[in-house]
Design a protein around this motif. Sequence first.
Motif, PDB file in Angstrom:
ATOM      1  N   LEU A 133       0.868  -1.167   0.000  1.00  0.00           N
ATOM      2  CA  LEU A 133       0.000   0.000   0.000  1.00  0.00           C
ATOM      3  C   LEU A 133       0.910   1.224   0.000  1.00  0.00           C
ATOM      4  CD1 LEU A 133      -2.920   0.988   0.177  1.00  0.00           C
ATOM      5  CD2 LEU A 133      -2.675   0.999   2.663  1.00  0.00           C
ATOM      6  N   CYS A 134       0.515   2.241  -0.716  1.00  0.00           N
ATOM      7  CA  CYS A 134       1.319   3.454  -0.845  1.00  0.00           C
ATOM      8  C   CYS A 134       0.511   4.659  -0.366  1.00  0.00           C
ATOM      9  CB  CYS A 134       1.705   3.655  -2.314  1.00  0.00           C
ATOM     10  SG  CYS A 134       2.579   2.265  -3.040  1.00  0.00           S
ATOM     11  N   THR A 135       1.147   5.802  -0.365  1.00  0.00           N
ATOM     12  CA  THR A 135       0.442   7.057  -0.122  1.00  0.00           C
ATOM     13  C   THR A 135       0.709   7.992  -1.291  1.00  0.00           C
ATOM     14  OG1 THR A 135       2.290   8.022   1.112  1.00  0.00           O
ATOM     15  CG2 THR A 135       0.571   6.895   2.398  1.00  0.00           C
ATOM     16  N   LEU A 136      -0.265   8.835  -1.550  1.00  0.00           N
ATOM     17  CA  LEU A 136      -0.143   9.912  -2.532  1.00  0.00           C
ATOM     18  C   LEU A 136      -0.357  11.209  -1.783  1.00  0.00           C
ATOM     19  CD1 LEU A 136      -0.140  11.198  -5.441  1.00  0.00           C
ATOM     20  CD2 LEU A 136      -2.619  10.825  -5.430  1.00  0.00           C
ATOM     21  N   THR A 137       0.572  12.141  -1.950  1.00  0.00           N
ATOM     22  CA  THR A 137       0.426  13.458  -1.342  1.00  0.00           C
ATOM     23  C   THR A 137       0.222  14.483  -2.444  1.00  0.00           C
ATOM     24  OG1 THR A 137       1.854  12.819   0.498  1.00  0.00           O
ATOM     25  CG2 THR A 137       1.466  15.177   0.177  1.00  0.00           C
ATOM     26  N   THR A 138      -0.918  15.173  -2.363  1.00  0.00           N
ATOM     27  CA  THR A 138      -1.226  16.291  -3.257  1.00  0.00           C
ATOM     28  C   THR A 138      -1.334  17.541  -2.390  1.00  0.00           C
ATOM     29  OG1 THR A 138      -3.616  15.897  -3.058  1.00  0.00           O
ATOM     30  CG2 THR A 138      -2.485  14.839  -4.916  1.00  0.00           C
ATOM     31  N   LEU A 139      -1.445  18.688  -3.036  1.00  0.00           N
ATOM     32  CA  LEU A 139      -1.608  19.935  -2.295  1.00  0.00           C
ATOM     33  C   LEU A 139      -3.000  20.488  -2.515  1.00  0.00           C
ATOM     34  CD1 LEU A 139       1.836  21.596  -3.061  1.00  0.00           C
ATOM     35  CD2 LEU A 139       1.145  20.313  -1.011  1.00  0.00           C
ATOM     36  N   GLY A 182      -2.543  25.171  -0.132  1.00  0.00           N
ATOM     37  CA  GLY A 182      -1.143  24.782   0.009  1.00  0.00           C
ATOM     38  C   GLY A 182      -0.864  23.709   1.045  1.00  0.00           C
ATOM     39  N   THR A 183      -1.886  23.299   1.794  1.00  0.00           N
ATOM     40  CA  THR A 183      -1.666  22.257   2.801  1.00  0.00           C
ATOM     41  C   THR A 183      -1.663  20.882   2.135  1.00  0.00           C
ATOM     42  OG1 THR A 183      -4.025  22.133   3.328  1.00  0.00           O
ATOM     43  CG2 THR A 183      -2.675  23.627   4.671  1.00  0.00           C
ATOM     44  N   PRO A 184      -0.884  19.945   2.689  1.00  0.00           N
ATOM     45  CA  PRO A 184      -0.814  18.612   2.085  1.00  0.00           C
ATOM     46  C   PRO A 184      -2.056  17.772   2.360  1.00  0.00           C
ATOM     47  CG  PRO A 184       0.595  18.723   4.006  1.00  0.00           C
ATOM     48  CD  PRO A 184       0.034  20.097   3.806  1.00  0.00           C
ATOM     49  N   HIS A 185      -2.399  16.960   1.385  1.00  0.00           N
ATOM     50  CA  HIS A 185      -3.498  16.002   1.488  1.00  0.00           C
ATOM     51  C   HIS A 185      -2.894  14.644   1.144  1.00  0.00           C
ATOM     52  CE1 HIS A 185      -6.974  13.804  -0.433  1.00  0.00           C
ATOM     53  NE2 HIS A 185      -7.523  14.188   0.698  1.00  0.00           N
ATOM     54  N   ARG A 187      -9.340  16.466  -7.939  1.00  0.00           N
ATOM     55  CA  ARG A 187      -9.633  17.908  -7.878  1.00  0.00           C
ATOM     56  C   ARG A 187      -8.356  18.707  -7.626  1.00  0.00           C
ATOM     57  NH1 ARG A 187     -13.928  16.042  -4.793  1.00  0.00           N
ATOM     58  NH2 ARG A 187     -13.066  16.924  -2.873  1.00  0.00           N
ATOM     59  N   HIS A 188      -7.501  18.216  -6.717  1.00  0.00           N
ATOM     60  CA  HIS A 188      -6.263  18.933  -6.403  1.00  0.00           C
ATOM     61  C   HIS A 188      -5.332  18.983  -7.614  1.00  0.00           C
ATOM     62  CE1 HIS A 188      -6.945  17.611  -1.974  1.00  0.00           C
ATOM     63  NE2 HIS A 188      -7.718  18.615  -2.312  1.00  0.00           N
ATOM     64  N   VAL A 189      -5.199  17.867  -8.315  1.00  0.00           N
ATOM     65  CA  VAL A 189      -4.332  17.835  -9.496  1.00  0.00           C
ATOM     66  C   VAL A 189      -4.884  18.764 -10.573  1.00  0.00           C
ATOM     67  CG1 VAL A 189      -3.472  16.376 -11.375  1.00  0.00           C
ATOM     68  CG2 VAL A 189      -3.393  15.540  -9.010  1.00  0.00           C
ATOM     69  N   GLY A 192       7.099  14.054  -8.713  1.00  0.00           N
ATOM     70  CA  GLY A 192       6.958  14.578 -10.066  1.00  0.00           C
ATOM     71  C   GLY A 192       5.738  15.456 -10.214  1.00  0.00           C
ATOM     72  N   ARG A 193       5.361  15.668 -11.457  1.00  0.00           N
ATOM     73  CA  ARG A 193       4.184  16.468 -11.805  1.00  0.00           C
ATOM     74  C   ARG A 193       3.068  15.538 -12.222  1.00  0.00           C
ATOM     75  NH1 ARG A 193       3.800  21.926 -10.728  1.00  0.00           N
ATOM     76  NH2 ARG A 193       5.910  22.596 -10.366  1.00  0.00           N
ATOM     77  N   ALA A 194       1.893  15.738 -11.629  1.00  0.00           N
ATOM     78  CA  ALA A 194       0.744  14.867 -11.885  1.00  0.00           C
ATOM     79  C   ALA A 194      -0.238  15.528 -12.840  1.00  0.00           C
ATOM     80  CB  ALA A 194       0.037  14.539 -10.570  1.00  0.00           C
ATOM     81  N   PHE A 195      -0.840  14.657 -13.663  1.00  0.00           N
ATOM     82  CA  PHE A 195      -1.859  15.066 -14.623  1.00  0.00           C
ATOM     83  C   PHE A 195      -2.971  14.035 -14.594  1.00  0.00           C
ATOM     84  CE2 PHE A 195       2.216  16.608 -15.966  1.00  0.00           C
ATOM     85  CZ  PHE A 195       1.976  17.922 -16.339  1.00  0.00           C
ATOM     86  N   VAL A 196      -4.215  14.481 -14.714  1.00  0.00           N
ATOM     87  CA  VAL A 196      -5.356  13.562 -14.776  1.00  0.00           C
ATOM     88  C   VAL A 196      -5.570  13.180 -16.234  1.00  0.00           C
ATOM     89  CG1 VAL A 196      -7.828  13.280 -14.342  1.00  0.00           C
ATOM     90  CG2 VAL A 196      -6.413  14.602 -12.743  1.00  0.00           C
ATOM     91  N   ARG A 197      -5.600  11.878 -16.485  1.00  0.00           N
ATOM     92  CA  ARG A 197      -5.813  11.362 -17.838  1.00  0.00           C
ATOM     93  C   ARG A 197      -7.121  10.586 -17.875  1.00  0.00           C
ATOM     94  NH1 ARG A 197      -2.051  14.710 -19.830  1.00  0.00           N
ATOM     95  NH2 ARG A 197       0.066  14.051 -19.368  1.00  0.00           N
ATOM     96  N   THR A 198      -7.900  10.836 -18.915  1.00  0.00           N
ATOM     97  CA  THR A 198      -9.205  10.191 -19.044  1.00  0.00           C
ATOM     98  C   THR A 198      -9.299   9.297 -20.270  1.00  0.00           C
ATOM     99  OG1 THR A 198     -10.080  12.089 -20.258  1.00  0.00           O
ATOM    100  CG2 THR A 198     -10.370  12.104 -17.859  1.00  0.00           C
TER     101      THR A 198
END
Length: 139
Positions: free
Chosen positions: A26-32, A36-39, A66-68, A93-99
């Motif tokens: 299991l991993c974690t993903l941190t977005t902002l 500016g606070t981490p999620h 939503r954050h990305v 890295g830099r995240a992008f939502v792909r559909t």
Amino acid sequence: MGTSTYSLDPGAPDAAYLAFWQERHLCTLTTLRPDGTPHMVPVGVTYDPGARLARVITNRSSAKVRHVRAAGEQGAPVAVCQVDGRRWATLEGRAFVRTEPERVAEAERRYAERYRRTPAPNPDRVVIEIELTRALGRD
């Protein structure tokens, strides 16, 4: 991975680092958030060093999506991490939502391979693709 903390090229990991990312963890993903606070949330992550990508499948209505998206066209700075005792590995890295259906299908295939279970069908599924800029770890 040796017995130390180090940084490496995410497109050319050593065998031990790559093997760790192929184990079932299991991993974690941190977005902002917009303020500016981490999620940080638990996720499944797949690592594709050849493409310099990490992938996370998720629902299009999730907070992480939503954050990305809120970061705009330049993508969102994110990190994914996994821990096993004293061993840990982080990809940034830099995240992008792909559909696009083919990108979602590829992410589902890789998820099924790593986690040894096929994700249930979900018409609202998207993939967060992380264009990797840094890899860190400790073994």
